[in-house]
Design a protein around this motif. Structure first.
Motif, PDB file in Angstrom:
ATOM      1  N   THR A  24       0.833  -1.208   0.000  1.00 33.35           N
ATOM      2  CA  THR A  24       0.000   0.000   0.000  1.00 33.35           C
ATOM      3  C   THR A  24       0.863   1.252   0.000  1.00 33.35           C
ATOM      4  N   THR A  25       1.962   1.199   0.739  1.00 33.46           N
ATOM      5  CA  THR A  25       2.880   2.346   0.775  1.00 33.46           C
ATOM      6  C   THR A  25       3.442   2.631  -0.609  1.00 33.46           C
ATOM      7  N   ILE A  26       3.765   1.583  -1.345  1.00 34.36           N
ATOM      8  CA  ILE A  26       4.286   1.765  -2.703  1.00 34.36           C
ATOM      9  C   ILE A  26       3.237   2.439  -3.583  1.00 34.36           C
ATOM     10  N   LEU A  59      13.569   1.579  16.102  1.00 42.17           N
ATOM     11  CA  LEU A  59      14.977   1.878  15.825  1.00 42.17           C
ATOM     12  C   LEU A  59      15.244   1.913  14.319  1.00 42.17           C
ATOM     13  N   ILE A  60      14.665   0.944  13.582  1.00 37.83           N
ATOM     14  CA  ILE A  60      14.822   0.947  12.122  1.00 37.83           C
ATOM     15  C   ILE A  60      14.237   2.229  11.543  1.00 37.83           C
ATOM     16  N   MET A  61      13.062   2.621  12.047  1.00 35.65           N
ATOM     17  CA  MET A  61      12.446   3.861  11.572  1.00 35.65           C
ATOM     18  C   MET A  61      13.351   5.056  11.855  1.00 35.65           C
ATOM     19  N   GLY A  62      13.934   5.099  13.066  1.00 33.31           N
ATOM     20  CA  GLY A  62      14.822   6.200  13.424  1.00 33.31           C
ATOM     21  C   GLY A  62      16.039   6.274  12.524  1.00 33.31           C
ATOM     22  N   VAL A  63      16.600   5.113  12.198  1.00 30.20           N
ATOM     23  CA  VAL A  63      17.776   5.080  11.316  1.00 30.20           C
ATOM     24  C   VAL A  63      17.407   5.595   9.924  1.00 30.20           C
ATOM     25  N   THR A  64      16.279   5.148   9.395  1.00 26.93           N
ATOM     26  CA  THR A  64      15.879   5.605   8.057  1.00 26.93           C
ATOM     27  C   THR A  64      15.599   7.102   8.049  1.00 26.93           C
ATOM     28  N   TRP A  86       6.124   3.754   8.296  1.00 23.67           N
ATOM     29  CA  TRP A  86       6.960   4.945   8.311  1.00 23.67           C
ATOM     30  C   TRP A  86       8.395   4.602   7.885  1.00 23.67           C
ATOM     31  N   ALA A  87       8.918   3.491   8.419  1.00 24.62           N
ATOM     32  CA  ALA A  87      10.286   3.086   8.061  1.00 24.62           C
ATOM     33  C   ALA A  87      10.389   2.775   6.566  1.00 24.62           C
ATOM     34  N   TRP A  88       9.409   2.070   6.034  1.00 21.62           N
ATOM     35  CA  TRP A  88       9.403   1.711   4.622  1.00 21.62           C
ATOM     36  C   TRP A  88       9.213   2.957   3.757  1.00 21.62           C
ATOM     37  N   THR A 135      11.994   8.500  17.254  1.00 21.03           N
ATOM     38  CA  THR A 135      12.162   7.096  17.641  1.00 21.03           C
ATOM     39  C   THR A 135      11.469   6.825  18.968  1.00 21.03           C
ATOM     40  N   PHE A 136      11.668   7.704  19.950  1.00 24.62           N
ATOM     41  CA  PHE A 136      11.001   7.532  21.244  1.00 24.62           C
ATOM     42  C   PHE A 136       9.501   7.754  21.115  1.00 24.62           C
TER      43      PHE A 136
END
Length: 597
Positions: free
Chosen positions: A383-385, A510-515, A557-559, A543-544
């Motif tokens: 769906t994000t795509i 954490l993955i979201m924060g990195v991206t 969000w990360a994707w 991230t928090f």
């Protein structure tokens, strides 16, 4: 331009502060309170202490008959066992009909469990009046002229011995009163959650009789889940065939009962996050309805209606048909009832929110992908795509504008030096440059603004639709509607303790924060120290903040950030603009020169 950037970053900072304050001082305490309430409920269920016996209510519910309202707290098993009943066995439901009052007060949902553990107990929707968490639906009559004792909460109906209500076998209940009126109630149920209750009243007496049908949904306690601004729980309905959705919180009716004008058509009920009960009166008969809170005897919340009185001449009969929905708010099921049964705006029982025109289509898109791939997490990614493709022209303009702004940055710096003391001249020179280079300095803001409703719509879909409840992704994510259960602060379960709620920063946050950090490093670091500090801390803050959000939303969000990084990189490369990512990363690890004394 620098002043505009400064104001922009100040606005972002204030927004982040507000969101963080709301999250930590409002949402986190409420989530923690919910956890404590659930723990207390589990302890209470284990104890299963029985208290005093049932007593009737001291007063009537307005114009509806009194009786059957408990001030006691018997165990559920004891309450079910103390009255004669007709069993309910369907594909989606299991329970029984109480022959005293012909109440629907014992109902469990076969397809839903209390936790992600498939061996956990089934979700219980209805409980008898003798229990602490009583919740039931009841239909009856209010006596008029020559009607005698009409069916109400204390009426004992007669059923065929061994009768069981299934999708293919309706049950028939009968009751005859002293005035010669015979009531024959036929109860049918479909394979999901809709009961059809048809009452035929035959007047075998010597005089014409009149009576008024009524219906009510009663519950003793509010849901244990704390309310949240994106979700309505409480009373709702569409009163009248052309009526609009009416929603009232429990606190609204605690202050004063809400009466609705007389109408024909529509429905009323009580909704939770995933479950609901609604009464659909016969759509051709006028009725009055209300939402109330009573404190006589056992405190209780009630949605009820009363039809106009009908007259039955001697020797004749009449019938009334009522629908009762009691079950899970599955989108295709609710939609099918609206279409096949002609229930006006019944799909609004699901809280699609202000962005209904975005939220519901987004759910159907996600549901379509789910049926293709069999995993709602993957459906979110797909769906994000699609959303990215729909917004590609706008995003392309955004990133192109950003790239062009970076390309003319040296000229802007020269202008700032040249017009250092002439602010008006600087503004005019900058506007001339933008016109010459065909740059719109605010073009990059619109795609962001337009995507905000899409983000909230997706949040709504993940948070409120039952299809997301207990829907697994991969690995440790077994419920996309719940936060990531892991935490960095106990080394993702290696240390034997549970961190406090605000430290539940799992793998996906954490993955979201990195991206997000990588995406922000695609652009030059702001020269202003305050802006640069905000630039550096924004990924940590988010991230928090997202640590307690549903895992499905964090995965989205990360994707989305990952796709944005790829898209921005390609567009910047196409416009010949340097990608600042590796340069910014290098600056972080480069040793700063020692200060000269």
């Amino acid at each position: 331009m620098m002043q505009n950037n400064r104001n922009y970053f100040i606005a972002i900072a204030l927004s982040v502060v507000i969101v963080l304050a709301w999250q930590f001082f409002y949402m986190n305490p409420r989530i923690e309170a919910q956890r404590k309430v659930q723990e207390a409920q589990i302890a209470q269920q284990q104890a299963q202490t029985e208290q005093q016996a049932t007593t009737p209510a001291a007063t009537v519910d307005g114009s509806l008959p009194a009786g059957g309202v408990a001030t006691a707290e018997a165990s559920r098993e004891a309450a079910v066992a103390q009255t004669a009943r007709v069993a309910i066995e369907t594909q989606d439901l299991v329970g029984s009909i109480n022959l005293t009052g012909a109440r629907l007060d014992d109902l469990k949902l076969r397809q839903y469990r209390e936790t992600v553990d498939p061996t956990s107990p089934m979700v219980t929707l209805f409980n008898p009046a003798e229990t602490r968490d009583a919740y039931f639906a009841e239909l009856g009559f209010i006596a008029g002229e020559n009607a005698g004792s009409v069916p109400g909460p204390n009426t004992v109906w007669t059923a065929t011995e061994g009768a069981t209500l299934t999708e293919t076998t309706p049950v028939t209940l009968t009751y005859t009163n002293e005035a010669g009126l015979t009531f024959t109630r036929t109860i049918a149920v479909d394979e999901h959650y809709m009961f059809t209750i048809e009452d035929e009243i035959a007047n075998n007496g010597a005089a014409s009789a009149s009576l008024a049908p009524y219906g009510r949904v009663t519950r003793y306690n509010k849901p244990s889940t704390p309310s949240i601004f994106v979700l309505h729980e409480g009373f709702l309905g569409v009163v009248g065939a052309e009526g609009s959705l009416a929603e009232y919180d429990y606190s609204d009716v605690e202050e004063e009962a809400v009466g609705n004008a007389k109408a024909t058509g529509g429905w009323i009920g009580i909704t939770d996050k995933y479950w609901a009960t609604s009464l659909i009166p016969q759509q051709t008969l006028p009725y009055e309805s209300r939402f109330s809170h009573f404190t006589d005897g056992q405190a209780r919340y009630q949605a009820d209606y009363k039809n106009d009185a009908v007259s039955i001449p001697a020797g004749q009969s009449t019938s009334v048909k009522t629908l009762v929905f009691a079950g899970a708010k599955q989108v295709p099921v609710i939609d099918s009832y609206q279409e096949s049964l002609g229930i006006p705006k019944f799909d609004l029982m699901i809280d699609w929110g202000w962005f209904y025109f975005i939220t519901k289509p987004m759910f159907h898109l996600m549901d379509y992908f789910f049926h293709l791939v069999g995993n709602f997490g993957v459906a979110i990614l797909l769906t994000t795509i699609v959303v990215k493709l729909l917004f590609f022209p706008l995003a392309n303009k955004q990133y192109a504008s950003m790239a062009n702004m970076k390309r003319v940055q040296p000229k802007l710096e020269e202008m700032k030096a040249k017009f250092a003391d002439d602010r008006m001249g600087l503004q005019q020179a900058m506007m001339a440059l933008y016109k010459e280079e065909k740059i719109n300095p605010v073009a990059g803001c619109w795609p962001v603004l337009l995507q905000i409703p899409v983000f909230f719509a997706l949040y709504k879909v993940i948070y409120v639709t039952i299809e997301m409840r207990h829907a697994p992704f991969f690995g440790w994510i077994q419920d996309l509607s719940a936060p990531d259960p892991t935490s960095l602060f106990n080394l993702f379960g290696l240390l034997p303790f549970s961190p406090p709620l605000f430290l539940m920063i799992g793998v996906w946050p954490l993955i979201m924060g990195v991206t997000m950090w990588v995406q922000m490093r695609m652009n030059p670091t702001p020269p202003d120290p305050t802006q640069a500090m905000l630039f550096n801390w924004m990924p940590v803050i988010f991230t928090f903040m997202l640590g307690t959000f549903p895992a499905g939303l964090v995965i989205y969000w990360a994707w989305n950030n990952t796709l944005s990084i790829l898209q921005q990189g390609l567009i910047m490369k196409r416009h010949g603009v340097e990608i600042e990512l590796f340069k910014n990363i290098g600056r972080m690890f480069r040793r700063k020169p020692a200060a000269t004394k």
